[in-house]
Design a protein around this motif. Structure first.
Motif, PDB file in Angstrom:
ATOM      1  N   GLN A  86      20.882  -5.471   1.208  1.00  0.00           N
ATOM      2  CA  GLN A  86      20.790  -4.032   1.191  1.00  0.00           C
ATOM      3  C   GLN A  86      20.376  -3.615  -0.212  1.00  0.00           C
ATOM      4  O   GLN A  86      20.695  -4.307  -1.186  1.00  0.00           O
ATOM      5  N   HIS A  87      19.682  -2.491  -0.325  1.00  0.00           N
ATOM      6  CA  HIS A  87      19.259  -2.049  -1.657  1.00  0.00           C
ATOM      7  C   HIS A  87      19.040  -0.553  -1.660  1.00  0.00           C
ATOM      8  O   HIS A  87      18.795   0.063  -0.615  1.00  0.00           O
ATOM      9  N   CYS A  88      19.135   0.038  -2.840  1.00  0.00           N
ATOM     10  CA  CYS A  88      18.824   1.454  -3.001  1.00  0.00           C
ATOM     11  C   CYS A  88      18.122   1.654  -4.329  1.00  0.00           C
ATOM     12  O   CYS A  88      18.353   0.931  -5.304  1.00  0.00           O
ATOM     13  N   LEU A  89      17.247   2.647  -4.352  1.00  0.00           N
ATOM     14  CA  LEU A  89      16.441   2.944  -5.525  1.00  0.00           C
ATOM     15  C   LEU A  89      16.890   4.251  -6.134  1.00  0.00           C
ATOM     16  O   LEU A  89      17.046   5.260  -5.424  1.00  0.00           O
ATOM     17  N   LEU A  90      17.097   4.242  -7.462  1.00  0.00           N
ATOM     18  CA  LEU A  90      17.459   5.446  -8.200  1.00  0.00           C
ATOM     19  C   LEU A  90      16.413   5.695  -9.274  1.00  0.00           C
ATOM     20  O   LEU A  90      15.907   4.751  -9.888  1.00  0.00           O
ATOM     21  N   ARG A  91      16.134   6.986  -9.534  1.00  0.00           N
ATOM     22  CA  ARG A  91      15.020   7.311 -10.430  1.00  0.00           C
ATOM     23  C   ARG A  91      15.361   8.535 -11.272  1.00  0.00           C
ATOM     24  O   ARG A  91      16.026   9.469 -10.819  1.00  0.00           O
ATOM     25  N   CYS A  92      14.879   8.498 -12.528  1.00  0.00           N
ATOM     26  CA  CYS A  92      15.028   9.616 -13.458  1.00  0.00           C
ATOM     27  C   CYS A  92      13.673   9.833 -14.130  1.00  0.00           C
ATOM     28  O   CYS A  92      13.041   8.855 -14.555  1.00  0.00           O
ATOM     29  N   PRO A  93      13.185  11.062 -14.249  1.00  0.00           N
ATOM     30  CA  PRO A  93      11.877  11.291 -14.872  1.00  0.00           C
ATOM     31  C   PRO A  93      11.792  10.679 -16.266  1.00  0.00           C
ATOM     32  O   PRO A  93      12.699  10.835 -17.082  1.00  0.00           O
ATOM     33  N   GLY A  94      10.696   9.967 -16.532  1.00  0.00           N
ATOM     34  CA  GLY A  94      10.472   9.384 -17.842  1.00  0.00           C
ATOM     35  C   GLY A  94      11.228   8.103 -18.111  1.00  0.00           C
ATOM     36  O   GLY A  94      11.188   7.578 -19.228  1.00  0.00           O
ATOM     37  N   SER A  95      11.932   7.580 -17.096  1.00  0.00           N
ATOM     38  CA  SER A  95      12.781   6.406 -17.288  1.00  0.00           C
ATOM     39  C   SER A  95      12.352   5.274 -16.367  1.00  0.00           C
ATOM     40  O   SER A  95      11.698   5.483 -15.342  1.00  0.00           O
ATOM     41  N   ALA A  96      12.736   4.067 -16.738  1.00  0.00           N
ATOM     42  CA  ALA A  96      12.629   2.953 -15.808  1.00  0.00           C
ATOM     43  C   ALA A  96      13.529   3.216 -14.606  1.00  0.00           C
ATOM     44  O   ALA A  96      14.573   3.863 -14.714  1.00  0.00           O
ATOM     45  N   ASP A  97      13.108   2.722 -13.443  1.00  0.00           N
ATOM     46  CA  ASP A  97      13.897   2.853 -12.223  1.00  0.00           C
ATOM     47  C   ASP A  97      15.080   1.895 -12.236  1.00  0.00           C
ATOM     48  O   ASP A  97      15.105   0.917 -12.989  1.00  0.00           O
ATOM     49  N   VAL A  98      16.049   2.169 -11.349  1.00  0.00           N
ATOM     50  CA  VAL A  98      17.184   1.279 -11.131  1.00  0.00           C
ATOM     51  C   VAL A  98      17.186   0.884  -9.656  1.00  0.00           C
ATOM     52  O   VAL A  98      17.246   1.752  -8.781  1.00  0.00           O
ATOM     53  N   LEU A  99      17.090  -0.407  -9.389  1.00  0.00           N
ATOM     54  CA  LEU A  99      17.167  -0.926  -8.028  1.00  0.00           C
ATOM     55  C   LEU A  99      18.496  -1.664  -7.892  1.00  0.00           C
ATOM     56  O   LEU A  99      18.709  -2.700  -8.525  1.00  0.00           O
ATOM     57  N   LEU A 100      19.408  -1.089  -7.104  1.00  0.00           N
ATOM     58  CA  LEU A 100      20.701  -1.711  -6.846  1.00  0.00           C
ATOM     59  C   LEU A 100      20.598  -2.566  -5.586  1.00  0.00           C
ATOM     60  O   LEU A 100      20.052  -2.109  -4.572  1.00  0.00           O
ATOM     61  N   THR A 101      21.122  -3.778  -5.638  1.00  0.00           N
ATOM     62  CA  THR A 101      21.023  -4.687  -4.495  1.00  0.00           C
ATOM     63  C   THR A 101      22.379  -5.315  -4.192  1.00  0.00           C
ATOM     64  O   THR A 101      23.261  -5.397  -5.060  1.00  0.00           O
ATOM     65  N   ALA A 102      22.523  -5.757  -2.951  1.00  0.00           N
ATOM     66  CA  ALA A 102      23.676  -6.558  -2.523  1.00  0.00           C
ATOM     67  C   ALA A 102      23.146  -7.552  -1.501  1.00  0.00           C
ATOM     68  O   ALA A 102      22.622  -7.161  -0.460  1.00  0.00           O
ATOM     69  N   ARG A 103      23.257  -8.839  -1.810  1.00  0.00           N
ATOM     70  CA  ARG A 103      22.735  -9.871  -0.923  1.00  0.00           C
ATOM     71  C   ARG A 103      23.784 -10.282   0.095  1.00  0.00           C
ATOM     72  O   ARG A 103      24.978 -10.345  -0.212  1.00  0.00           O
ATOM     73  N   MET A 104      23.330 -10.592   1.283  1.00  0.00           N
ATOM     74  CA  MET A 104      24.204 -11.070   2.340  1.00  0.00           C
ATOM     75  C   MET A 104      24.179 -12.602   2.356  1.00  0.00           C
ATOM     76  O   MET A 104      23.142 -13.191   2.654  1.00  0.00           O
ATOM     77  N   GLY A 105      25.289 -13.228   2.011  1.00  0.00           N
ATOM     78  CA  GLY A 105      25.309 -14.687   1.954  1.00  0.00           C
ATOM     79  C   GLY A 105      24.520 -15.178   0.761  1.00  0.00           C
ATOM     80  O   GLY A 105      23.335 -15.498   0.855  1.00  0.00           O
ATOM     81  N   ASP A 106      25.138 -15.199  -0.415  1.00  0.00           N
ATOM     82  CA  ASP A 106      24.406 -15.417  -1.657  1.00  0.00           C
ATOM     83  C   ASP A 106      24.023 -16.882  -1.838  1.00  0.00           C
ATOM     84  O   ASP A 106      24.871 -17.773  -1.871  1.00  0.00           O
ATOM     85  N   THR A 107      22.717 -17.118  -1.946  1.00  0.00           N
ATOM     86  CA  THR A 107      22.186 -18.430  -2.305  1.00  0.00           C
ATOM     87  C   THR A 107      21.291 -18.290  -3.529  1.00  0.00           C
ATOM     88  O   THR A 107      20.335 -19.030  -3.707  1.00  0.00           O
ATOM     89  N   SER A 108      21.606 -17.320  -4.361  1.00  0.00           N
ATOM     90  CA  SER A 108      20.758 -16.964  -5.489  1.00  0.00           C
ATOM     91  C   SER A 108      20.769 -18.040  -6.569  1.00  0.00           C
ATOM     92  O   SER A 108      21.738 -18.794  -6.736  1.00  0.00           O
ATOM     93  N   LEU A 109      19.675 -18.074  -7.338  1.00  0.00           N
ATOM     94  CA  LEU A 109      19.599 -18.945  -8.512  1.00  0.00           C
ATOM     95  C   LEU A 109      20.293 -18.344  -9.725  1.00  0.00           C
ATOM     96  O   LEU A 109      20.471 -19.029 -10.728  1.00  0.00           O
TER      97      LEU A 109
END
Length: 356
Positions: A86-109
């Motif tokens: 799941q993920h959501c995108l947050l934004r502010c004018p003039g700023s880098a975006d923020v992408l929040l994520t949550a993985r289902m069943g983590d096999t991340s590196l």
């Protein structure tokens, strides 16, 4: 001193790098990396920060989004889910975006945190810094020749972007993402994403309009990894080492990397010497000892910082310190307590005049 004594531990020798943290030695290596970068044809291929990716645990994503809505100037743009996250995108004018994520069943590196301080949120961390590139195919071809490894064998392509990211660094725990926009639409969605019907409104506090762009992020690294971490980041981007501030009484060095005309600066903090014990080693080395190398805080440029600080406290944010600094000193700043959902600290910062 032999050159190999300056290197991180490797499979060939198993040696740890001899502790130096000499700015003169670092600057010589900076010149070398700049020369290699130019010779490889990388100059001009990496621009300003576009987005940060912050991961949290399943079940905490909406809470993390509420925190950003409450305590920063970023607004919720979209929320979606796929088979693996799941993920959501947050934004502010003039700023880098923020992408929040949550993985289902983590096999991340990405490294998980297994110490008692953070094992309840083993996968909560800022994971990736995504930078713009005008020619991703060229960037990837050059970096593969330089033995850079990526998390996917090929470039990911959607209707709006081309994208790839490096494998996480053993020095920082961070990955570097590169994105080439195909249109004026800045969307990070993937084919198959399904919209989430979240009912999350941004509180109308008044002071939030004073919290502006993401100014910098500070990654804490081990003292012995200070130089390699800075040089590694330079080799992957067009940023360059700018200056270091040494605070021996706190066993701390703040190192700043900048890109001309960019809004975002990358900061690396380390100890003057490695961790010995809690009492002797200072806050930076203590943090790395208990949480591993990772991003410690996000700094947001803040206007009317006194009013904003008072409002944040009134609305429930706890702080590590009161406001410090003054117009005469050129800087006013404060740091929040660590987030219970992302393990990140917020810095609110205001510079006066031309203070760098």
């Amino acid at each position: 001193m032999r050159p190999e004594d300056r290197l991180p531990p490797g499979p060939a020798t198993g040696r740890r790098r001899l502790m130096v943290n000499d700015d003169g030695a670092l600057l010589k290596q900076v010149d070398r990396v700049l020369g290699e970068r130019a010779e490889a044809g990388l100059d001009g291929l990496v621009g300003d920060l576009q987005c940060i990716v912050v991961n949290t645990e399943p079940g905490l994503l909406q809470d993390a989004a509420r925190e950003f809505l409450q305590f920063t100037g970023h607004d919720l743009v979209s929320a979606a889910e796929s088979m693996d996250r799941q993920h959501c995108l947050l934004r502010c004018p003039g700023s880098a975006d923020v992408l929040l994520t949550a993985r289902m069943g983590d096999t991340s590196l990405f490294p998980s945190c297994q110490t008692p301080r953070c094992m309840h949120l083993p996968h909560a961390r800022l994971e990736t810094f995504i930078f713009a590139t005008p020619d991703l195919a060229r960037y990837v071809a050059i970096q593969k020749q330089r033995k850079v490894t990526f998390m996917t064998a090929e470039i990911i392509e959607t209707d709006t972007y081309r994208y790839i990211q490096t494998t996480p660094s053993v020095l920082t725990g961070n990955a570097v993402g590169l994105i080439e926009w195909k249109s004026g639409t800045r969307s990070y969605g993937r084919p198959g994403d399904r919209p989430l019907a979240w009912d999350l409104a941004k509180p109308n506090t008044g002071y939030q309009r004073h919290i502006r762009q993401l100014d910098h992020a500070a990654t804490r690294v081990r003292a012995e990894d200070r130089d390699p971490a800075i040089l590694e980041f330079m080799a992957l981007t067009n940023y360059t080492f700018s200056f270091a501030i040494h605070v021996p009484k706190l066993n701390s060095i703040t190192n700043v990397a900048r890109l001309p005309d960019a809004t975002f600066a990358m900061v690396f903090t380390s100890g003057e010497h490695p961790y010995i014990g809690d009492d002797e080693s200072g806050p930076t080395e203590r943090f790395v000892h208990y949480y591993g190398p990772r991003v410690h805080h996000l700094a947001f440029h803040t206007e009317q910082i006194e009013e904003t600080f008072a409002g944040l406290k009134r609305d429930g944010m706890d702080f590590l310190v009161d406001l410090v600094g003054s117009p005469q000193e050129g800087l006013r700043q404060t740091f929040s307590q660590m987030s219970p959902t992302t393990l990140l600290v917020n810095e609110y910062i205001h510079r006066y005049g031309d203070f760098d």
